[in-house]
Scaffold this active site. Sequence first.
Site, PDB file in Angstrom:
ATOM      1  N   SER A 178       0.819  -1.216   0.000  1.00 30.79           N
ATOM      2  CA  SER A 178       0.000   0.000   0.000  1.00 30.79           C
ATOM      3  C   SER A 178       0.854   1.268   0.000  1.00 30.79           C
ATOM      4  O   SER A 178       1.836   1.384   0.732  1.00 30.79           O
ATOM      5  CB  SER A 178      -0.896   0.012   1.236  1.00 30.79           C
ATOM      6  OG  SER A 178      -1.531   1.265   1.331  1.00 30.79           O
ATOM      7  N   THR A 214      -9.424  -0.795   2.496  1.00 27.19           N
ATOM      8  CA  THR A 214      -9.316  -1.195   1.099  1.00 27.19           C
ATOM      9  C   THR A 214      -9.734  -2.659   0.962  1.00 27.19           C
ATOM     10  O   THR A 214     -10.277  -3.250   1.895  1.00 27.19           O
ATOM     11  CB  THR A 214      -7.903  -0.871   0.560  1.00 27.19           C
ATOM     12  OG1 THR A 214      -7.883  -1.104  -0.846  1.00 27.19           O
ATOM     13  CG2 THR A 214      -6.823  -1.695   1.238  1.00 27.19           C
ATOM     14  N   LYS A 263     -14.348  -3.221   2.070  1.00 27.91           N
ATOM     15  CA  LYS A 263     -15.118  -1.972   1.988  1.00 27.91           C
ATOM     16  C   LYS A 263     -16.606  -2.159   2.317  1.00 27.91           C
ATOM     17  O   LYS A 263     -17.223  -1.289   2.922  1.00 27.91           O
ATOM     18  CB  LYS A 263     -14.965  -1.337   0.604  1.00 27.91           C
ATOM     19  CG  LYS A 263     -13.560  -0.788   0.353  1.00 27.91           C
ATOM     20  CD  LYS A 263     -13.485  -0.059  -0.966  1.00 27.91           C
ATOM     21  CE  LYS A 263     -12.060   0.394  -1.246  1.00 27.91           C
ATOM     22  NZ  LYS A 263     -11.960   1.232  -2.446  1.00 27.91           N
ATOM     23  N   ASP A 296     -13.939   7.548  -2.714  1.00 29.06           N
ATOM     24  CA  ASP A 296     -13.439   7.077  -4.015  1.00 29.06           C
ATOM     25  C   ASP A 296     -14.035   7.890  -5.171  1.00 29.06           C
ATOM     26  O   ASP A 296     -13.332   8.253  -6.115  1.00 29.06           O
ATOM     27  CB  ASP A 296     -13.771   5.598  -4.224  1.00 29.06           C
ATOM     28  CG  ASP A 296     -12.945   4.692  -3.329  1.00 29.06           C
ATOM     29  OD1 ASP A 296     -11.792   5.047  -3.021  1.00 29.06           O
ATOM     30  OD2 ASP A 296     -13.450   3.624  -2.941  1.00 29.06           O
ATOM     31  N   GLY A 326     -18.198  -3.547 -10.673  1.00 29.37           N
ATOM     32  CA  GLY A 326     -17.837  -4.044  -9.347  1.00 29.37           C
ATOM     33  C   GLY A 326     -18.077  -3.000  -8.274  1.00 29.37           C
ATOM     34  O   GLY A 326     -18.730  -1.972  -8.496  1.00 29.37           O
ATOM     35  N   MET A 378      -9.072   3.287 -13.870  1.00 26.61           N
ATOM     36  CA  MET A 378      -9.016   3.356 -12.407  1.00 26.61           C
ATOM     37  C   MET A 378      -7.863   2.520 -11.849  1.00 26.61           C
ATOM     38  O   MET A 378      -7.506   2.663 -10.687  1.00 26.61           O
ATOM     39  CB  MET A 378     -10.367   2.960 -11.806  1.00 26.61           C
ATOM     40  CG  MET A 378     -11.377   4.107 -11.989  1.00 26.61           C
ATOM     41  SD  MET A 378     -13.117   3.712 -11.727  1.00 26.61           S
ATOM     42  CE  MET A 378     -13.109   3.118 -10.063  1.00 26.61           C
ATOM     43  N   TYR A 411      -3.724   1.537 -11.889  1.00 25.09           N
ATOM     44  CA  TYR A 411      -2.517   2.320 -12.162  1.00 25.09           C
ATOM     45  C   TYR A 411      -1.299   1.437 -11.994  1.00 25.09           C
ATOM     46  O   TYR A 411      -1.334   0.408 -11.307  1.00 25.09           O
ATOM     47  CB  TYR A 411      -2.418   3.532 -11.235  1.00 25.09           C
ATOM     48  CG  TYR A 411      -2.658   3.182  -9.796  1.00 25.09           C
ATOM     49  CD1 TYR A 411      -3.941   3.217  -9.285  1.00 25.09           C
ATOM     50  CD2 TYR A 411      -1.620   2.792  -8.971  1.00 25.09           C
ATOM     51  CE1 TYR A 411      -4.187   2.868  -7.978  1.00 25.09           C
ATOM     52  CE2 TYR A 411      -1.860   2.440  -7.661  1.00 25.09           C
ATOM     53  CZ  TYR A 411      -3.144   2.483  -7.168  1.00 25.09           C
ATOM     54  OH  TYR A 411      -3.378   2.124  -5.882  1.00 25.09           O
TER      55      TYR A 411
HETATM   56  P1  ATR Z   1     -13.724  -3.721  -7.808  1.00 21.57           P
HETATM   57  O1  ATR Z   1     -14.148  -3.631  -6.370  1.00 21.57           O
HETATM   58  O2  ATR Z   1     -12.299  -3.324  -8.046  1.00 21.57           O
HETATM   59  O3  ATR Z   1     -14.661  -3.035  -8.736  1.00 21.57           O
HETATM   60  P2  ATR Z   1     -14.870  -6.319  -8.318  1.00 21.57           P
HETATM   61  O4  ATR Z   1     -16.034  -5.971  -7.474  1.00 21.57           O
HETATM   62  O5  ATR Z   1     -14.221  -7.648  -8.137  1.00 21.57           O
HETATM   63  O6  ATR Z   1     -13.691  -5.272  -8.151  1.00 21.57           O
HETATM   64  O7  ATR Z   1     -15.299  -6.120  -9.860  1.00 21.57           O
HETATM   65  C1  ATR Z   1     -14.480  -6.533 -10.899  1.00 21.57           C
HETATM   66  C2  ATR Z   1     -15.054  -6.073 -12.236  1.00 21.57           C
HETATM   67  O8  ATR Z   1     -14.150  -6.451 -13.275  1.00 21.57           O
HETATM   68  C3  ATR Z   1     -16.400  -6.707 -12.579  1.00 21.57           C
HETATM   69  O9  ATR Z   1     -17.146  -5.799 -13.354  1.00 21.57           O
HETATM   70  C4  ATR Z   1     -15.969  -7.911 -13.447  1.00 21.57           C
HETATM   71  O10 ATR Z   1     -16.958  -8.362 -14.367  1.00 21.57           O
HETATM   72  P3  ATR Z   1     -18.099  -9.405 -13.888  1.00 21.57           P
HETATM   73  O11 ATR Z   1     -19.074  -8.610 -13.066  1.00 21.57           O
HETATM   74  O12 ATR Z   1     -18.700  -9.904 -15.157  1.00 21.57           O
HETATM   75  O13 ATR Z   1     -17.400 -10.462 -13.086  1.00 21.57           O
HETATM   76  C5  ATR Z   1     -14.817  -7.293 -14.204  1.00 21.57           C
HETATM   77  N1  ATR Z   1     -13.887  -8.289 -14.748  1.00 21.57           N
HETATM   78  C6  ATR Z   1     -12.908  -8.919 -14.054  1.00 21.57           C
HETATM   79  N2  ATR Z   1     -12.213  -9.732 -14.883  1.00 21.57           N
HETATM   80  C7  ATR Z   1     -12.763  -9.602 -16.135  1.00 21.57           C
HETATM   81  C8  ATR Z   1     -12.493 -10.160 -17.416  1.00 21.57           C
HETATM   82  N3  ATR Z   1     -11.490 -11.040 -17.595  1.00 21.57           N
HETATM   83  N4  ATR Z   1     -13.276  -9.801 -18.445  1.00 21.57           N
HETATM   84  C9  ATR Z   1     -14.275  -8.903 -18.282  1.00 21.57           C
HETATM   85  N5  ATR Z   1     -14.596  -8.332 -17.093  1.00 21.57           N
HETATM   86  C10 ATR Z   1     -13.839  -8.682 -16.033  1.00 21.57           C
END
Ligand code: ATR
Length: 280
Positions: A18, A65, A69, A106, A133, A218, A220
């Site tokens: 972090s 984090t 959350k 955020d 997500g 989002m 980096y």
């Molecule tokens: P965060 O809190 O960072 O938003 P998250 O809640 O795990 O993380 O959400 C991850 C996002 O990335 C979701 O929108 C996920 O799509 P799904 O809802 O269909 O699972 C998306 N995501 C992760 N890996 C992906 C991939 N290989 N292709 C397309 N979308 C992906």
Amino acid sequence: MNAPPDRYAVIGHPIEHSKSPAIHTAFARQTGQHLTYERLPAEPDAFAATVATFFADGGAGLNVTLPFKTEAAAYADRLTDRAQRAGAVNTLARRDDGTLLGDNTDGIGLARDLERGLDTAIAGARILILGAGGAVRGVVPVLLEQGAAEICVANRTVAKAETIAHDFADMGTVRACPLNTEEDGWDLVINAISAGLGGEMPDLSPAIIARARGAYDMLYANVPTPFLRWVAAQGVARRCDGLGMLVEQAAESFALWRGVRPSTVEVIAALRQSGDPRTP
Ligand code: ATR
């Protein structure tokens, strides 16, 4: 005798990499605030116990984090409106009466960085967000509040995007679509898919970016992210990763805790130079 410094920390799993301690230490130095800021590791099932101990020992505030959350939102005694709407908390502040206030900075962090880092106005913009997500729940209400004309949430699992569109429909025009949409005319495309920095982006239609004024990731890293590499290949000049969002959300937490708003520009520049800022 001088009073001991107020204690702050960031809790997460994993948390070793972090950058929040470096950011908040820089803010404290800049503003002359007397505080310490550390990393607080917690096993996935130990969030509540770890937080309780931290505050019982006199802690003043926490950043939260992944993956905690949502749990933090349930743990707080009171939530700000934006944290309530997001259903997620990234900042806990101990109030004078001993209760814990939960906030979510955020979205405002992203909004500030879009306007400053990317130099792109939110008011009146048609915005496409890739991913649905937890992070997206934090940013949609803020973008709507700041006057976005329309938001479309594109996601592999369309049902999750539909839930977000439904949950924020009272705040403005927000709808859902599949990730492989070919709709064009977006002013701004924001990536919130966390497929990993090393991984490839899923197949996206170049149409989504064809008329965009800017693109924001989002995520980096100290190298261009997969999304920003794809955007660059489509010829979009105005691109930005999420490092500024990280520093801006931290500044908002700091302001909530300390009542003073630090300047972010030099902290972002210092982090850019210092290598590999991968996790919040
Ligand atoms: P965060 O809190 O960072 O938003 P998250 O809640 O795990 O993380 O959400 C991850 C996002 O990335 C979701 O929108 C996920 O799509 P799904 O809802 O269909 O699972 C998306 N995501 C992760 N890996 C992906 C991939 N290989 N292709 C397309 N979308 C992906």
